[in-house]
Design an enzyme around this catalytic site. Structure first.
Site, PDB file in Angstrom:
ATOM      1  N   LYS A  91       0.824  -1.212   0.000  1.00 39.43           N
ATOM      2  CA  LYS A  91       0.000   0.000   0.000  1.00 39.43           C
ATOM      3  C   LYS A  91       0.862   1.269   0.000  1.00 39.43           C
ATOM      4  O   LYS A  91       0.356   2.352  -0.290  1.00 39.43           O
ATOM      5  CB  LYS A  91      -0.975   0.004   1.185  1.00 39.43           C
ATOM      6  CG  LYS A  91      -0.388   0.249   2.542  1.00 39.43           C
ATOM      7  CD  LYS A  91      -1.474   0.200   3.603  1.00 39.43           C
ATOM      8  CE  LYS A  91      -0.932   0.445   4.999  1.00 39.43           C
ATOM      9  NZ  LYS A  91      -0.467   1.805   5.243  1.00 39.43           N
ATOM     10  N   ASP A  92       2.155   1.120   0.280  1.00 41.58           N
ATOM     11  CA  ASP A  92       3.075   2.267   0.244  1.00 41.58           C
ATOM     12  C   ASP A  92       3.777   2.408  -1.098  1.00 41.58           C
ATOM     13  O   ASP A  92       4.540   3.360  -1.301  1.00 41.58           O
ATOM     14  CB  ASP A  92       4.157   2.127   1.329  1.00 41.58           C
ATOM     15  CG  ASP A  92       3.596   2.227   2.737  1.00 41.58           C
ATOM     16  OD1 ASP A  92       2.556   2.890   2.907  1.00 41.58           O
ATOM     17  OD2 ASP A  92       4.193   1.641   3.655  1.00 41.58           O
ATOM     18  N   ARG A 139      -7.184   9.071   2.487  1.00 43.23           N
ATOM     19  CA  ARG A 139      -8.368   8.216   2.299  1.00 43.23           C
ATOM     20  C   ARG A 139      -9.185   8.123   3.577  1.00 43.23           C
ATOM     21  O   ARG A 139     -10.407   8.357   3.575  1.00 43.23           O
ATOM     22  CB  ARG A 139      -7.920   6.803   1.875  1.00 43.23           C
ATOM     23  CG  ARG A 139      -9.055   5.768   1.910  1.00 43.23           C
ATOM     24  CD  ARG A 139      -8.523   4.366   1.677  1.00 43.23           C
ATOM     25  NE  ARG A 139      -7.578   3.937   2.689  1.00 43.23           N
ATOM     26  CZ  ARG A 139      -7.907   3.338   3.843  1.00 43.23           C
ATOM     27  NH1 ARG A 139      -9.180   3.132   4.148  1.00 43.23           N
ATOM     28  NH2 ARG A 139      -6.982   2.963   4.704  1.00 43.23           N
ATOM     29  N   ARG A 157       1.269  10.721  12.365  1.00 36.63           N
ATOM     30  CA  ARG A 157       2.182   9.832  11.643  1.00 36.63           C
ATOM     31  C   ARG A 157       3.030   9.027  12.610  1.00 36.63           C
ATOM     32  O   ARG A 157       3.053   9.271  13.793  1.00 36.63           O
ATOM     33  CB  ARG A 157       3.089  10.642  10.710  1.00 36.63           C
ATOM     34  CG  ARG A 157       2.339  11.244   9.525  1.00 36.63           C
ATOM     35  CD  ARG A 157       3.313  11.759   8.480  1.00 36.63           C
ATOM     36  NE  ARG A 157       4.124  10.686   7.965  1.00 36.63           N
ATOM     37  CZ  ARG A 157       5.395  10.821   7.580  1.00 36.63           C
ATOM     38  NH1 ARG A 157       5.997  11.984   7.684  1.00 36.63           N
ATOM     39  NH2 ARG A 157       6.062   9.786   7.102  1.00 36.63           N
TER      40      ARG A 157
END
Length: 314
Positions: A91-92, A139, A157
């Site tokens: 996903k990165d 998202r 983060r």
């Protein structure tokens, strides 16, 4: 074959999750070829995305470099020959690889759902009006704004340990993490509940480990072919085609999830305005072998539904 005297060098970021994924890759290669652990060397590479100051500042990913922040230095090391393969959270990963590199090995996909994490509440539904949710994901921010406009969102983060520390310090009442990462770390108890895809579609490729290599490296290809999980490969090809056709950057809130149903594949997709004021969804089914074309087709259908100013924030 790799040997203790000439080990295969596996490149990875240094976070606990990245290391867990590298260790899983090593274990699968050891089992596939009956090799000792010493035949593999884990090479930790610090990426721009691991910069402590950036993490502490909780800056949005799109402001500091996008997905490439977590891959650039690793890919440069592979092109330079200082590592043989690289292990990534898919996903990165940007949808396109640098010239000379290829991604064609995926490990069996883990749970694709998002995990709701909080020290005060057990589920998203329990969050009171005005609760503070921490997330750095465009998202998730857009999906939450669409479903719970009463919530306040802050940038958040860092790895699992960093985010848990921030929750403990009261920076936010709740956050979200990929359930796959918690499972791989043996920390599934951190999740108070799982968010079903019907409620929030996950990120494209969430839960999947990809292993990158030099395109011309036939030895690495032979080794990785032995541990490639074909069903996960079909799903990733479909989802990443969807993402590529839409916009592979970190500047567009996009959700997507494919499911294999025998020899068919079912893809659900979603694009959102960052403020959650508009959501466009769709789905498509067809032969799994046509997954790349199906992913691109669904993306085109969503784009056709989007008003002219839908992407005006880019």
């Amino acid at each position: 074959m790799p040997s203790p005297n000439a080990p295969l060098k596996i490149g990875t970021r240094g976070s606990p999750l990245a290391l867990a994924q590298a260790f899983e890759t090593r274990s699968r290669l050891m089992a596939a070829f009956d090799l000792p652990e010493e035949a593999f060397e884990i090479v930790v590479i610090k990426t721009s995305g691991d910069n402590a100051a950036l993490i502490a500042a909780d800056k949005p990913l799109k402001e500091v470099g996008g997905k490439g922040l977590f891959t650039k230095e690793i890919e440069e090391a592979m092109l330079a020959g200082s590592i043989d393969i690289a292990v990534h959270s898919m996903k990165d990963m940007p949808t396109l690889q640098p010239e000379g590199l290829i991604l064609d090995c995926y490990l069996p996909r883990e749970d694709t759902r998002d995990a709701f994490v909080s020290m005060k509440y057990n589920s998203l539904a329990e969050l009171p009006e005005g609760a503070v949710v921490g997330t750095s994901s465009l998202r998730r921010r857009a999906q939450l704004a669409a479903r719970r406009p009463d919530l306040k969102m802050v940038e958040f983060r860092g790895n699992v340990q960093t985010r848990m520390k921030k929750l403990g310090e009261g920076v936010a009442d709740a956050t979200f993490l990929a359930l796959a990462g918690l499972n791989r770390l043996g920390m599934s108890e951190v999740a108070k509940s799982a968010i079903e895809p019907e409620d929030m579609l996950p990120a494209v490729a969430q839960g999947c480990i990809g292993i990158e290599r030099r395109e011309a490296d036939t030895r690495a290809k032979m080794l990785l072919d032995a541990i490639h999980h074909a069903p996960s490969g079909l799903r990733l090809a479909c989802e990443r085609s969807f993402l590529l056709t839409l916009d592979g950057s970190c500047e567009t809130p996009i959700g997507g999830l494919s499911v294999l149903e025998g020899d068919q594949i079912w893809l659900r997709g979603e694009i959102l305005r960052p403020d959650g004021s508009e959501t466009i969804t769709g789905e498509i089914r067809g032969p799994a072998a046509d997954g790349v074309a199906l992913g691109a087709e669904l993306a085109k259908q969503l784009l056709a539904k989007a008003p002219a100013d839908f992407f005006c924030w880019r």
